[in-house]
Design an enzyme around this catalytic site. Structure first.
Site, PDB file in Angstrom:
ATOM      1  N   HIS C  16       9.084   6.106   2.475  1.00 12.77           N
ATOM      2  CA  HIS C  16       9.797   6.539   2.025  1.00 12.77           C
ATOM      3  C   HIS C  16      10.887   7.526   3.362  1.00 12.77           C
ATOM      4  O   HIS C  16       9.097   7.200   4.139  1.00 12.77           O
ATOM      5  CB  HIS C  16       9.862   7.945   1.233  1.00 12.77           C
ATOM      6  CG  HIS C  16       8.487   8.922   1.485  1.00 12.77           C
ATOM      7  ND1 HIS C  16       9.333  10.239   0.889  1.00 12.77           N
ATOM      8  CD2 HIS C  16       6.885   8.882   2.393  1.00 12.77           C
ATOM      9  CE1 HIS C  16       7.955  10.675   1.906  1.00 12.77           C
ATOM     10  NE2 HIS C  16       7.085  10.684   2.326  1.00 12.77           N
ATOM     11  N   CYS C  35       9.388  13.557   8.486  1.00  9.84           N
ATOM     12  CA  CYS C  35       9.341  12.917   7.869  1.00  9.84           C
ATOM     13  C   CYS C  35      11.306  11.957   7.453  1.00  9.84           C
ATOM     14  O   CYS C  35      11.555  11.819   6.787  1.00  9.84           O
ATOM     15  CB  CYS C  35       9.508  14.212   6.614  1.00  9.84           C
ATOM     16  SG  CYS C  35       7.532  14.198   5.997  1.00  9.84           S
ATOM     17  N   HIS C  41       8.559   6.562   6.596  1.00 16.76           N
ATOM     18  CA  HIS C  41       7.001   6.067   6.800  1.00 16.76           C
ATOM     19  C   HIS C  41       6.328   6.062   5.898  1.00 16.76           C
ATOM     20  O   HIS C  41       7.408   5.327   5.143  1.00 16.76           O
ATOM     21  CB  HIS C  41       6.441   7.487   7.633  1.00 16.76           C
ATOM     22  CG  HIS C  41       6.535   8.439   6.553  1.00 16.76           C
ATOM     23  ND1 HIS C  41       7.922   9.249   6.017  1.00 16.76           N
ATOM     24  CD2 HIS C  41       5.941   9.478   5.767  1.00 16.76           C
ATOM     25  CE1 HIS C  41       7.657  10.339   6.004  1.00 16.76           C
ATOM     26  NE2 HIS C  41       6.528  10.488   5.521  1.00 16.76           N
ATOM     27  N   HIS C  43       2.687   6.189   2.505  1.00 17.23           N
ATOM     28  CA  HIS C  43       1.382   7.181   2.471  1.00 17.23           C
ATOM     29  C   HIS C  43       1.063   6.444   0.925  1.00 17.23           C
ATOM     30  O   HIS C  43       1.521   5.494   0.643  1.00 17.23           O
ATOM     31  CB  HIS C  43       1.706   8.283   1.455  1.00 17.23           C
ATOM     32  CG  HIS C  43       2.725   9.193   1.796  1.00 17.23           C
ATOM     33  ND1 HIS C  43       1.960   9.734   2.410  1.00 17.23           N
ATOM     34  CD2 HIS C  43       4.062  10.025   1.834  1.00 17.23           C
ATOM     35  CE1 HIS C  43       3.108  11.153   3.954  1.00 17.23           C
ATOM     36  NE2 HIS C  43       3.522  10.800   3.260  1.00 17.23           N
ATOM     37  N   ASP C  81       5.416   0.275  -6.618  1.00 15.17           N
ATOM     38  CA  ASP C  81       3.731  -0.137  -5.669  1.00 15.17           C
ATOM     39  C   ASP C  81       4.539  -1.334  -4.755  1.00 15.17           C
ATOM     40  O   ASP C  81       5.147  -1.764  -4.991  1.00 15.17           O
ATOM     41  CB  ASP C  81       2.773  -0.420  -6.475  1.00 15.17           C
ATOM     42  CG  ASP C  81       1.799  -0.761  -5.159  1.00 15.17           C
ATOM     43  OD1 ASP C  81       1.154  -0.242  -4.385  1.00 15.17           O
ATOM     44  OD2 ASP C  81       1.092  -2.383  -6.112  1.00 15.17           O
ATOM     45  N   HIS C  82       4.097  -0.843  -3.018  1.00 12.01           N
ATOM     46  CA  HIS C  82       4.883  -1.866  -2.836  1.00 12.01           C
ATOM     47  C   HIS C  82       5.798  -1.944  -1.607  1.00 12.01           C
ATOM     48  O   HIS C  82       6.887  -2.539  -1.907  1.00 12.01           O
ATOM     49  CB  HIS C  82       4.275  -2.736  -2.173  1.00 12.01           C
ATOM     50  CG  HIS C  82       2.047  -2.765  -1.758  1.00 12.01           C
ATOM     51  ND1 HIS C  82       1.256  -3.186  -2.576  1.00 12.01           N
ATOM     52  CD2 HIS C  82       1.935  -4.074  -0.714  1.00 12.01           C
ATOM     53  CE1 HIS C  82       0.558  -3.190  -2.366  1.00 12.01           C
ATOM     54  NE2 HIS C  82       0.702  -3.588  -1.064  1.00 12.01           N
ATOM     55  N   GLU C 129       0.588  12.690  -2.485  1.00 14.04           N
ATOM     56  CA  GLU C 129       0.621  12.446  -0.919  1.00 14.04           C
ATOM     57  C   GLU C 129      -0.299  11.600   0.010  1.00 14.04           C
ATOM     58  O   GLU C 129       0.069  10.672   0.568  1.00 14.04           O
ATOM     59  CB  GLU C 129       1.688  13.166  -0.425  1.00 14.04           C
ATOM     60  CG  GLU C 129       3.210  13.020  -0.554  1.00 14.04           C
ATOM     61  CD  GLU C 129       4.512  13.133   0.398  1.00 14.04           C
ATOM     62  OE1 GLU C 129       5.111  12.974  -0.374  1.00 14.04           O
ATOM     63  OE2 GLU C 129       3.780  13.904   1.107  1.00 14.04           O
TER      64      GLU C 129
END
Lengths: 142, 142, 142, 142, 142, 142
Positions: C16, C35, C41, C43, C81-82, C129
């Site tokens: 994100h 951020c 980047h 998580h 996800d992913h 996170e």
């Protein structure tokens, strides 16, 4: 090509009882304590499977983690997950289900699966019964 | 005097089977899936017991953690630890040992122990079956 | 019938970037710090979904964990996800993907799924996170 | 605007001794057990600070985590980290450093820092002495 | 003088995409699955850096942990933390950012830093992408 | 008979101060930083003791975990738990209580206990001061 070890962690929930039928009840109780409870007890087992190999440049992976994950989740662990290890698992028949023995049985089942992948070999299995107790096995030649 | 909640965590290892004898085998299997395995499976259960109370100046403690620890480790958990919850635990007799039901049974046993300590009351029980599943109960008046 | 809360934990891996297009680059950098990195980047997000309800005697379960697991793993989390949360997730379109906002979006998707189960209601969502940062949301009426 | 709770976790390492100088040595030993050891012992304390507030659309954040992190790491925790809580910490002077009392002292120091941020209020402090023991405090009005 | 291994753990948050531009899109998708998502996904990476050396009597330390911490937090990890590993990291240019490859790149950057400390050598790097997946590298001569 | 390693984990809480009386105050402060605080600070130490041996068929255990647990909890750790390592522990007299030195002292005390068990030898000690720092020692012949 650098040699790297990759590890996949998984879990299974199972019941077990530590009991050697060749010992008397008294001997079993003395040897295994509360783990000898006739109806068994249980754990959330954690397994870490470590594969060692060179890292080919085109893929950047010792072995595809999806393959390793599939071996564990589809082929190996369904035999053990949500089972009573003394009664429900053919590969443990006649074997006292201590963490040591389960780790060796898991090694013997996982090793041939890994050997099919060129350049990879099974390096270590860590099996945890709880946060406080775990065993590690590196095969019979270690 | 400030009101503070203190929590003690403990663990026990047990086997269990989810099965309602009033349902058919097929219904049980559909309802509970692999948790209905006849010989049972098991978990490392984690319990967190939270007590709420004011903090008296002379002691600085809501309740002596040694007392809370003693209640759990000596009085309550030996009934459950290294047992098969369907067969070995009188207080679970006739009760399906889901996490929800075990938490309520634990509450009913722990609450009177806490009430002996002036100014303290049992506030919450959290019971984890695994890292992915847990239940919380705050008593019948919540 | 006692009222109990059950929680299911799950994970998803996502990228994100925190950025408000209505602010200048300088303002964004000052507000979001690292951020705001243009390429994003990521998580390993952890979500804990808590459902509250009474425990019917015949099942001993607030809600079948297999159903809750299926809702999360099959219906909700594959969207996240992913993925890169700024580019790949329709339900986050036009929303800055802070943990707070993701938690509210997750609530809005999960709540109608839970309401189909009689006697159950979504009670809380916790979204982490990292080990050091998490948010909790209990719905708009809390 | 939804109301969300955000939590920041941090750690500090400190020594402490539980001892009330108004009690005899025997009474102190009986009350605090090994925690009364004259030279003290120590812990890796974990603190979780929870702030509650509405989520403004332009930022998507209850409060900037960088601000919350700065308050903890730069303003509050240096007083406690790598210290002996009985000897080195002015704000604990004359206070028995139980987890309960430390949590209240931390609340009293952190609350005015949070109140400077519009729309935010300190909601909860959780202080862990170890994996097995923690306390929670929600302020004097809870 | 006994020989001891000391380990420092640290974290960084990053996005990445597994993709080999020499393969077709179909081959990449087959090889890397969801990790091939064009916009990337992300992880909270954990790195454990292990240094081996003798313990001199005057200091009692293989190497000053403050120095090891400084190398990681100030010199090495800022290149990776809050970045997209495919776009923002010069030392990963042209390298598929699998955990295996990142570990080797980290080794190559950390090893010369450790060699400046007399009697110390870098022994192992463990890099975790998630709780379930990690790699270990002990250098090219292992 | 397969050779397996078994590990038992335990914890102790202690205070310590890093200080070499042969150095000046300034040198000590430069060398040990905040760990040189005169009144000390503290940790929840974690110790993992690994024993290596063959697995006899009749027991299925390298060594009885109850024996290993007893050695740790009854014989070894009471010397260290809830103590100030600089003042209260005879076996650390004159030794700077760094993690490295504590690990070696623990090895020297635990090794003769393990040697009494036929076929077993102490393989490794891991001592963690915190989640971020740990040391490992495999004895003087490693």
């Amino acid at each position: 090509m650098p040699t790297v070890e990759i590890t996949r962690r998984a879990e299974f929930c199972a019941a077990h009882r530590l009991h050697n039928p060749e010992f008397s009840d008294e001997e079993n109780h003395k040897l295994y304590g509360p783990c000898n409870n006739p109806n068994g007890h249980g754990h959330n087992y954690e397994i870490e499977v470590t594969v060692r190999g060179e890292v080919p440049v085109p893929t950047g992976m010792v072995m595809n983690l999806n393959d390793l994950c599939w071996i564990l989740e589809e082929k190996i662990l369904p035999q053990f997950d949500h089972k009573h290890l003394n009664h429900d698992v053919p590969s443990l028949k006649g074997i006292i289900p201590t963490a040591e023995n389960i780790a060796v049985v898991l090694w013997n089942q996982i090793e041939p699966e890994i050997e099919r992948f060129e350049g990879c070999r099974l390096h270590k299995i860590r099996l945890s019964e709880s946060r406080n107790n775990f065993v590690e096995y590196e095969g019979s030649s270690s």
